[in-house]
Design a protein around this motif. Structure first.
Motif, PDB file in Angstrom:
ATOM      1  N   SER A 180      34.854  41.351  39.988  1.00  0.00           N
ATOM      2  CA  SER A 180      35.490  40.061  39.704  1.00  0.00           C
ATOM      3  C   SER A 180      36.849  40.037  40.371  1.00  0.00           C
ATOM      4  O   SER A 180      37.515  41.076  40.468  1.00  0.00           O
ATOM      5  N   LYS A 181      37.285  38.837  40.834  1.00  0.00           N
ATOM      6  CA  LYS A 181      38.652  38.737  41.326  1.00  0.00           C
ATOM      7  C   LYS A 181      39.558  38.762  40.094  1.00  0.00           C
ATOM      8  O   LYS A 181      39.425  37.887  39.221  1.00  0.00           O
TER       9      LYS A 181
ATOM     10  N   TYR B  41      41.084  31.269  44.309  1.00  0.00           N
ATOM     11  CA  TYR B  41      40.250  32.449  44.045  1.00  0.00           C
ATOM     12  C   TYR B  41      38.748  32.145  43.955  1.00  0.00           C
ATOM     13  O   TYR B  41      37.962  33.029  43.637  1.00  0.00           O
ATOM     14  N   GLY B  42      38.347  30.902  44.201  1.00  0.00           N
ATOM     15  CA  GLY B  42      36.930  30.552  44.069  1.00  0.00           C
ATOM     16  C   GLY B  42      36.074  31.232  45.137  1.00  0.00           C
ATOM     17  O   GLY B  42      36.560  31.584  46.213  1.00  0.00           O
TER      18      GLY B  42
ATOM     19  N   LEU C  35      33.192  37.613  39.041  1.00  0.00           N
ATOM     20  CA  LEU C  35      33.762  36.263  39.025  1.00  0.00           C
ATOM     21  C   LEU C  35      34.459  35.976  40.351  1.00  0.00           C
ATOM     22  O   LEU C  35      35.341  36.725  40.769  1.00  0.00           O
ATOM     23  N   GLY C  36      34.059  34.915  41.027  1.00  0.00           N
ATOM     24  CA  GLY C  36      34.657  34.540  42.311  1.00  0.00           C
ATOM     25  C   GLY C  36      34.103  35.331  43.485  1.00  0.00           C
ATOM     26  O   GLY C  36      34.481  35.070  44.629  1.00  0.00           O
ATOM     27  N   SER C  37      33.224  36.303  43.219  1.00  0.00           N
ATOM     28  CA  SER C  37      32.670  37.118  44.308  1.00  0.00           C
ATOM     29  C   SER C  37      31.166  36.936  44.452  1.00  0.00           C
ATOM     30  O   SER C  37      30.539  37.608  45.265  1.00  0.00           O
ATOM     31  N   GLN C  38      30.572  36.078  43.636  1.00  0.00           N
ATOM     32  CA  GLN C  38      29.137  35.818  43.794  1.00  0.00           C
ATOM     33  C   GLN C  38      28.883  34.311  43.716  1.00  0.00           C
ATOM     34  O   GLN C  38      29.649  33.561  43.108  1.00  0.00           O
TER      35      GLN C  38
END
Ligand SMILES: C[S@@+](CC[C@H](N)C(=O)[O-])C[C@H]1O[C@@H](n2cnc3c(N)ncnc32)[C@H](O)[C@@H]1O
Length: 389
Positions: A8-9, A41-42, A281-284
């Motif tokens: 997750s970020k 960060y999306g 979160l924000g990485s997938q």
């Protein structure tokens, strides 16, 4: 070393947890919107290769240039149907620009007069994708422009999207003891948790009344209110022409069918899929299947006529997929490469594990009558033509 794209970020996670604390929980839609489109960060905001072999998922345009070349044929017919007027192709959510590139390459090669006439406009929310698109489309510099959605007002031409709507944030609902409940994201002892609550907006109830159906008791389902609004907005900006929407999804009766107990929400990361949106979160990527009944119904209410709705394999075959496959194979002298080409292209039309059946194509028209579209050539007509050859 831990690959940070696996995690997750941290800034996004902190921000989401803060929102949960101050608001006492947030709707799943709000959570998904932050994960995908937070301005810093999306998932779609940050610098990252998302599409294709080095990314997280494939789209049809990342499979082979034939996809765009066949769509180009359909655009040429649409342009002919509209007569001698400037023709705009507006593509929203163009990812890294590959569909636009393949369409424009095919037009320049096979339909040069049409290529000179059109203007290709891109509408893109992600700054990183806008940059990637302008790199991809460098060789078509004078034909392509980026603009805001509102700038399309009064357009004549075709509004095009491929896998835009599945990337819009959705509400998640569940029917419990006869009551519609919405999924809210909260904090639990072991991380983010879910709670079912009264829906965050009465529009969710109205939506199901409008559709004339409701999820079955105990079933979870997604509601994409953004897509319905989008459809109405597209109908609003289009003065005359066509809307061509490609995405994975179903008519409402099938999307909300009793057997679909857990809904259709899926996450993608490095070509693995999962149903857990609360990790990375924000990485997938997080997606949900599209409700094509809602799109058609909303479009019709705003003056769009549904001209064509079918599986992607029918659409591509109607536009000459089989003939092009045979032509491209014949050009390939190395049998191994010819085999590889056939396998690659089959992904676009295969029902099981491919993109042929779950992907649907909807074409709507505004002030164009009810023309027979090139894509609607039937499988029967195709096989008769190949027998005569
Ligand atoms: C799954 S990708 C689409 C892939 C691409 N069309 C292709 O064929 O490879 C979703 C795209 O939609 C964009 N997007 C999502 N919401 C948008 C919006 N409201 N306006 C413009 N672009 C949007 C994302 O940034 C991304 O480029």
């Amino acid at each position: 070393m831990i690959d940070s794209s696996e995690q997750s970020k941290p800034e996004l996670e902190t921000l989401i947890r803060d929102q949960i604390r101050t608001q006492g929980g947030i709707s799943f839609r709000q959570f998904m919107a932050q994960c995908l489109y937070h301005p810093q960060y999306g998932y779609y905001t940050g610098e990252r290769c998302r599409i294709g072999k080095g990314g997280d998922f494939f789209t049809s345009s990342s499979v082979h240039a034939l996809f765009g070349a066949l769509i180009a044929r359909q655009l040429v017919q649409m342009c002919e149907l509209l007569g001698d007027v400037p023709f705009i192709v507006a593509e929203q959510g163009g990812g890294e620009g590959h569909l636009a590139l393949d369409i424009l390459d095919a037009l320049r090669r096979d339909f040069p007069a049409f290529y000179e006439r059109i203007e290709y406009r891109m509408v893109e929310i992600s700054p990183d994708n806008r940059r990637r698109q302008s790199e991809t489309l460098g060789s078509h510099g004078d034909r392509v422009r980026w603009c805001a959605f509102e700038d399309l007002a009064g357009m004549v031409g075709c509004f095009l999207s491929n896998e835009l709507l599945d990337a819009m944030p959705v509400h998640q609902v569940e029917k419990q003891q006869g009551e519609l409940r919405e999924v809210f994201v909260t904090e639990g002892p072991e991380g983010l948790a879910e709670e079912l609550r009264r829906p965050s907006t009465h529009v969710i109830f109205e939506h199901f009344n409008w559709l004339g159906l409701s999820p079955l008791e105990g079933n979870r389902a997604e509601v994409n209110l953004d897509a319905v609004r989008w459809m109405r907005d597209v109908a609003g900006v289009l003065a005359r022409g066509f809307v061509l929407t490609i995405d994975y999804g179903y008519p409402a009766a099938e999307l909300y069918a009793p057997f679909r107990r857990g809904g259709t929400l899926m996450c993608y990361h490095r070509h693995s899929s999962s149903d857990n949106p609360y990790e990375r979160l924000g990485s997938q990527d997080i997606t949900a299947h599209v409700d094509f009944t809602a799109l058609q119904k909303a479009g019709e209410e705003e003056g769009l006529v549904s001209l064509y709705f079918a599986e992607q394999y029918r659409f591509l075959m109607g536009l000459g997929f089989v003939e092009e496959l045979m032509r491209l194979q014949a050009l390939e002298t190395d049998p191994q490469k010819a085999q590889a080409l056939r396998l690659t292209l089959k992904n676009l039309i295969l029902p099981e594990g491919g993109m042929g059946e779950t992907f649907k194509v909807l074409v709507q028209g505004k002030a164009v009558g009810t023309p027979t579209l090139a894509c609607s050539r039937t499988l029967d007509e195709i096989s008769r033509m190949s027998t005569f050859r």
